[in-house]
Every structure is written in C-alpha cells, then in structure tokens.
Motif scaffolding. Sequence first.
Motif, PDB file in Angstrom:
ATOM      1  N   SER A   2       0.708  -1.335  -0.018  1.00 20.93           N
ATOM      2  CA  SER A   2      -0.046  -0.027   0.038  1.00 20.93           C
ATOM      3  C   SER A   2       0.916   1.236  -0.177  1.00 20.93           C
ATOM      4  CB  SER A   2      -0.885   0.180   1.262  1.00 20.93           C
ATOM      5  OG  SER A   2      -0.097   0.013   2.521  1.00 20.93           O
ATOM      6  N   LEU A   3       2.130   1.206   0.795  1.00 18.19           N
ATOM      7  CA  LEU A   3       2.779   2.320   0.674  1.00 18.19           C
ATOM      8  C   LEU A   3       3.480   2.574  -0.662  1.00 18.19           C
ATOM      9  CD1 LEU A   3       4.625   2.528   4.320  1.00 18.19           C
ATOM     10  CD2 LEU A   3       2.763   3.881   3.628  1.00 18.19           C
ATOM     11  N   HIS A   4       3.969   1.306  -1.143  1.00 18.11           N
ATOM     12  CA  HIS A   4       4.776   1.278  -2.402  1.00 18.11           C
ATOM     13  C   HIS A   4       3.750   1.872  -3.552  1.00 18.11           C
ATOM     14  CE1 HIS A   4       7.259  -0.009  -5.887  1.00 18.11           C
ATOM     15  NE2 HIS A   4       8.011  -0.158  -5.001  1.00 18.11           N
ATOM     16  N   ASP A   5       2.332   1.602  -3.681  1.00 16.31           N
ATOM     17  CA  ASP A   5       1.609   2.182  -4.389  1.00 16.31           C
ATOM     18  C   ASP A   5       1.411   3.636  -4.065  1.00 16.31           C
ATOM     19  OD1 ASP A   5       1.148  -0.394  -5.196  1.00 16.31           O
ATOM     20  OD2 ASP A   5      -0.854  -0.721  -4.249  1.00 16.31           O
ATOM     21  N   ALA A   6       1.165   4.172  -2.784  1.00 12.94           N
ATOM     22  CA  ALA A   6       1.246   5.555  -2.840  1.00 12.94           C
ATOM     23  C   ALA A   6       2.356   6.342  -3.197  1.00 12.94           C
ATOM     24  CB  ALA A   6       0.823   5.823  -1.080  1.00 12.94           C
ATOM     25  N   ALA A   7       3.501   5.735  -3.013  1.00 10.93           N
ATOM     26  CA  ALA A   7       4.937   6.623  -3.234  1.00 10.93           C
ATOM     27  C   ALA A   7       4.597   6.750  -4.923  1.00 10.93           C
ATOM     28  CB  ALA A   7       5.889   5.565  -2.706  1.00 10.93           C
ATOM     29  N   THR A   8       4.152   5.486  -5.497  1.00  7.89           N
ATOM     30  CA  THR A   8       4.449   5.542  -6.958  1.00  7.89           C
ATOM     31  C   THR A   8       3.218   6.282  -7.484  1.00  7.89           C
ATOM     32  OG1 THR A   8       4.659   3.218  -7.047  1.00  7.89           O
ATOM     33  CG2 THR A   8       3.624   4.036  -9.134  1.00  7.89           C
ATOM     34  N   GLU A   9       2.261   6.885  -6.870  1.00  2.01           N
ATOM     35  CA  GLU A   9       1.483   7.776  -7.202  1.00  2.01           C
ATOM     36  C   GLU A   9       1.845   9.018  -7.082  1.00  2.01           C
ATOM     37  OE1 GLU A   9      -1.604   7.619  -8.617  1.00  2.01           O
ATOM     38  OE2 GLU A   9      -1.656   5.321  -8.437  1.00  2.01           O
TER      39      GLU A   9
END
Length: 238
Positions: free
Chosen positions: A160-167
């Motif tokens: 979930s953090l990796h996804d948010a950082a990607t965004e």
Amino acid sequence: NIDVSSHDQVADATATQLCLAVADLYIQVPEWKDWVAELLNRFSSLGGDRTRMLLTLLRVFPEEVQCSRVGENRRNEIRNELAASAASVFTYLVSYRKQFLKFFSQVLENYASDQDMIKKVLLCMSCYLQNPALSTECLASSPLLNTVFQILAAPNAPGSLHDAATECVVSALIRAEDYQTHQALAMNLQQAVYQLHGPFNQAVAMEDMDKLQNFARIFVELAESFIEKLVNDGSDDP
C-alpha cells in the motif's frame, strides 16, 4: 463524536465524506474567499491529535476542484488559493509555524511506524502536485522527495505504501513535463528514478509483480514526460 485520533476504517470513511461535503460546499459558494487558509489555522488550534482529519481535508480539496461542476474562473481561483496555502504557514503538531512541506515531513517523522498515516501523506502530496498553480521549487529541494524514493527502494515496503509512493512520483513526473517551468524538479526526479534500477532488479528476483508494475509505470512516465527534451537536445539529461 468521531474519533479521528486512531485509525478506524468506519471513522476514516465518515471523516472523508464530511471533508468532501465541506469542500464541495465551499467550491459552490464563490462569495467565500481565502477560506482554506483560515480553515487550516482554525483546525490546527483544536485540541487532540487531528492529523488524520487534516490530511484527509488537504487531500479532498484538490480532488473536488478537479471534478466539481463549476466555472473555470472559480476553479482557477481555488487552485490559486490551494497553491498559496501550500506555501503558507500554520500551526500544527507543535506550537510554532511550519511551511506546508515541513508539515508533511514532521508528520512522517512523528508517525514513522504508522503505515496508514504515511500513506495519507503520500496521497495528499500526490493530489497537491496535480494542481497546475502550485510551484514545485520547494518540493524539488525538499528531503520529502527523498523519503518518497526511499519507500520505493525499500525491499520490505508494504504494497500500500509502495502504491502511494508511486502515485506521488507519477504526479511529480507529469508536472515535470513542463521542463522550463519545473527544471529543478525534473532534474531531481530523473536522477532519483535512475537509482531505482537496483530495487527493480530486487523485485524481479523476488517476483514481486505488484512492485514491478509500479516501477514500470514510473519508468514509462519518465520517458513520456522527458521525451521531447531528450529528442530536441540529444542529451541524457531532461
């Protein structure tokens, strides 16, 4: 009363709906002026830890401006107001004033072990970066950008953090497409993205398809944002 000091999905959903309603009401009433900065200052004076609610509020305002059915003049007026509030100072977490990016950094520092809070910060940053009126100079030189890439590079970063950082990175790359306006951000982003080749190889070895998709998305966005500059200059630099 809604307990906004602890993470609860029901409370989060309710708080989000309340923030959306307040944001939409403000957008629809053009007589209200500079209310965002006033709201932030009033919000910061309330007792208790209301960081989650504040981050939700900061996130939904840019989102609502994008999708609300209002005239372009009103939309631009609020975008400029949001951009001004990002550079303004307000009291929160501590008794002295902090700039907007410093507020994010302080939240990340104080909630280093709180994945949900970190995710909220990243998504909030992503939304603010989509505001065309927002200057990116502060972000380009902020340690906050390094924090985002540290999350992307961490082999044990939760999905979930990796996804948010990607965004967050994708939003920054889209802004950096206007190289002349966002030159400092473009240069820093290019260097940071190039450093992701190691974490990408780790994800390949671990067969982590979710993170590989995130890395691929970042690499594609980098190429699309800087393609015109690369072709025109014939250089590796954006």
